[in-house]
Design a protein around this motif. Structure first.
Motif, PDB file in Angstrom:
ATOM      1  N   THR A  59     -30.171  -7.333 -50.630  1.00 59.25           N
ATOM      2  CA  THR A  59     -29.651  -8.604 -50.161  1.00 59.25           C
ATOM      3  C   THR A  59     -30.360  -9.074 -48.900  1.00 59.25           C
ATOM      4  O   THR A  59     -30.552 -10.259 -48.672  1.00 59.25           O
ATOM      5  CB  THR A  59     -28.133  -8.491 -49.884  1.00 59.25           C
ATOM      6  N   ILE A  60     -30.766  -8.117 -48.058  1.00 58.92           N
ATOM      7  CA  ILE A  60     -31.439  -8.487 -46.814  1.00 58.92           C
ATOM      8  C   ILE A  60     -32.919  -8.125 -46.867  1.00 58.92           C
ATOM      9  O   ILE A  60     -33.580  -8.031 -45.855  1.00 58.92           O
ATOM     10  CB  ILE A  60     -30.791  -7.786 -45.604  1.00 58.92           C
ATOM     11  N   GLN A  63     -35.245 -10.497 -45.215  1.00 62.43           N
ATOM     12  CA  GLN A  63     -34.900 -10.812 -43.836  1.00 62.43           C
ATOM     13  C   GLN A  63     -35.232  -9.666 -42.897  1.00 62.43           C
ATOM     14  O   GLN A  63     -35.734  -9.894 -41.807  1.00 62.43           O
ATOM     15  CB  GLN A  63     -33.406 -11.142 -43.750  1.00 62.43           C
ATOM     16  N   ARG A  93     -27.612 -17.457 -56.481  1.00 61.54           N
ATOM     17  CA  ARG A  93     -26.937 -17.382 -55.180  1.00 61.54           C
ATOM     18  C   ARG A  93     -27.730 -16.508 -54.210  1.00 61.54           C
ATOM     19  O   ARG A  93     -27.849 -16.825 -53.018  1.00 61.54           O
ATOM     20  CB  ARG A  93     -25.517 -16.827 -55.346  1.00 61.54           C
ATOM     21  N   GLU A  94     -28.259 -15.386 -54.720  1.00 62.60           N
ATOM     22  CA  GLU A  94     -29.056 -14.497 -53.866  1.00 62.60           C
ATOM     23  C   GLU A  94     -30.314 -15.225 -53.384  1.00 62.60           C
ATOM     24  O   GLU A  94     -30.690 -15.137 -52.213  1.00 62.60           O
ATOM     25  CB  GLU A  94     -29.452 -13.239 -54.644  1.00 62.60           C
ATOM     26  N   ALA A  96     -30.723 -18.399 -53.064  1.00 63.04           N
ATOM     27  CA  ALA A  96     -30.343 -19.471 -52.143  1.00 63.04           C
ATOM     28  C   ALA A  96     -30.201 -18.938 -50.724  1.00 63.04           C
ATOM     29  O   ALA A  96     -30.486 -19.649 -49.748  1.00 63.04           O
ATOM     30  CB  ALA A  96     -29.032 -20.112 -52.593  1.00 63.04           C
ATOM     31  N   GLU A  97     -29.773 -17.685 -50.593  1.00 60.00           N
ATOM     32  CA  GLU A  97     -29.658 -17.075 -49.270  1.00 60.00           C
ATOM     33  C   GLU A  97     -31.034 -16.733 -48.701  1.00 60.00           C
ATOM     34  O   GLU A  97     -31.265 -16.821 -47.503  1.00 60.00           O
ATOM     35  CB  GLU A  97     -28.793 -15.821 -49.343  1.00 60.00           C
ATOM     36  N   VAL A  98     -31.937 -16.326 -49.583  1.00 56.14           N
ATOM     37  CA  VAL A  98     -33.285 -15.963 -49.147  1.00 56.14           C
ATOM     38  C   VAL A  98     -34.119 -17.208 -48.823  1.00 56.14           C
ATOM     39  O   VAL A  98     -34.901 -17.215 -47.881  1.00 56.14           O
ATOM     40  CB  VAL A  98     -33.996 -15.135 -50.240  1.00 56.14           C
ATOM     41  N   PRO A 100     -33.059 -20.716 -48.093  1.00 53.21           N
ATOM     42  CA  PRO A 100     -32.144 -21.831 -47.837  1.00 53.21           C
ATOM     43  C   PRO A 100     -32.887 -23.146 -47.589  1.00 53.21           C
ATOM     44  O   PRO A 100     -32.300 -24.218 -47.657  1.00 53.21           O
ATOM     45  CB  PRO A 100     -31.394 -21.377 -46.572  1.00 53.21           C
ATOM     46  N   HIS A 260     -35.481 -22.783 -55.970  1.00 56.92           N
ATOM     47  CA  HIS A 260     -35.287 -21.351 -55.673  1.00 56.92           C
ATOM     48  C   HIS A 260     -36.202 -20.488 -56.540  1.00 56.92           C
ATOM     49  O   HIS A 260     -36.866 -19.574 -56.041  1.00 56.92           O
ATOM     50  CB  HIS A 260     -33.828 -20.951 -55.926  1.00 56.92           C
TER      51      HIS A 260
END
Length: 334
Positions: A59-60, A63, A93-94, A96-98, A100, A260
């Motif tokens: 997930t990160i 980042q 969704r994943e 979209a977080e990576v 944005p 995305h």
């Protein structure tokens, strides 16, 4: 009389013994089944443990770090429709977080510039198109100007994009059609856009979604590659891919979904050697392992724009920096 009573007592005793034996067998069987279930639960838990570990790390991934070098779980061969929809939407969704800040990477100020830039982007990179269009639009700012342009002059400007003669014919043809059929304005309907020379559904949806805010799925080469790797569809025809993927998501998600997926395809999930070891959706990907799974080696395969990403207001994620913490060269893949 005594013999009958004795036989009756013996029969009763035998029945009692059989009942006790049957009960004992049932209890033994139940106990064995319980033990097997316990072993199964333990095995399942042990098998799921690394999956959960990957999920939290992945997930990160873009980042801070990259996921651990563990094979991601593959969806079952007979994945149900409901499970497919849930997995597809979770991937979006994943992403979209990576990403944005995901957006069309072609520079434009109006629908006319966007439709021309999109046509020019075929068989080249968006970066190359963005380096070429400022000169083109400075010389020919409107459809009327480009429609009346000297083809040889336009070819000279478009030469760096490749296939410049065919592209010159297309953009001049589009401009003439806009002037003659739509009063010099880019139409905001799919049926009208695909009538323009050199404009297909992919280009039309880019324009509709990003110039007019109308939902559309952009099925470019990156999109086709990734949705097939993710087993969202087995289709190969762009129109059928568009229909199959569109059915998995609400219509309102279509435009950003396209951004995305395309962003991910350009930066991580490459055609020849995807960076699986640095992929934030590794636990959800049936194709995990097709590319480099070693985190450090995968990290070197990542691509991104110099100084971060266009439109990004924050520092580039650490995973997109080289070992020395310095941004790598500009994105070179289209």
């Amino acid at each position: 009389m005594k013999r009958a009573t004795a036989k009756k007592a013996a029969a009763s005793k035998a029945a009692s013994t059989a009942e006790k034996t049957g009960t004992a067998v049932k209890k033994a069987t139940a106990k064995k089944a319980t033990a097997q279930k316990a072993v199964g639960r333990k095995a399942t838990a042990e098998k799921a443990a690394p999956v959960k570990a990957i999920a939290s790390k992945a997930t990160i991934a873009v980042q801070d770090a990259v996921p651990s070098k563990t094979v991601a779980p593959k969806p079952p061969r007979n994945e149900s429709r409901t499970a497919l929809v849930r997995r597809a939407r979770r991937i979006d969704r994943e992403l979209a977080e990576v990403y944005p800040y995901a957006h069309p990477e072609l520079d434009f100020e109006n629908p006319f510039q966007l439709i021309v830039a999109t046509v020019l982007s075929a068989q080249t990179t968006d970066l190359r198109v963005n380096q070429t269009t400022p000169t083109l639009f400075a010389r020919y700012p409107t459809p009327e100007d480009l429609a009346a342009a000297n083809p040889e002059e336009v070819e000279g400007i478009l030469r760096p994009t490749g296939f410049f003669r065919a592209k010159t014919k297309s953009v001049i043809g589009i401009s003439k059609a806009l002037v003659e059929q739509f009063g010099g304005e880019v139409p905001d309907r799919l049926d009208d856009l695909v009538k323009l020379p050199g404009v297909g559904r992919k280009t039309a949806f880019v324009v509709l979604g990003n110039a007019f805010g109308r939902p559309g799925i952009t099925v470019d080469t990156h999109f086709q590659r990734l949705v097939r790797r993710w087993k969202w569809t087995e289709e190969t025809d762009p129109d059928k891919i568009e229909a199959a993927v569109g059915a998995l998501f609400p219509k309102s998600d279509w435009t950003m979904l396209s951004h995305h997926v395309i962003f991910h395809g350009r930066r991580i999930c490459h055609a020849r050697k995807p960076a699986c070891g640095a992929c934030p959706i590794a636990p959800l990907c049936p194709a995990y392992g097709e590319g480099e799974t070693d985190p450090e080696k995968a990290k070197k395969l990542l691509k991104y724009e110099k100084g971060g990403f266009p439109g990004q207001r924050i520092k580039p994620p650490q995973a997109y920096l080289d070992a020395g913490g310095i941004p790598a060269p500009p994105l070179g893949a289209g």
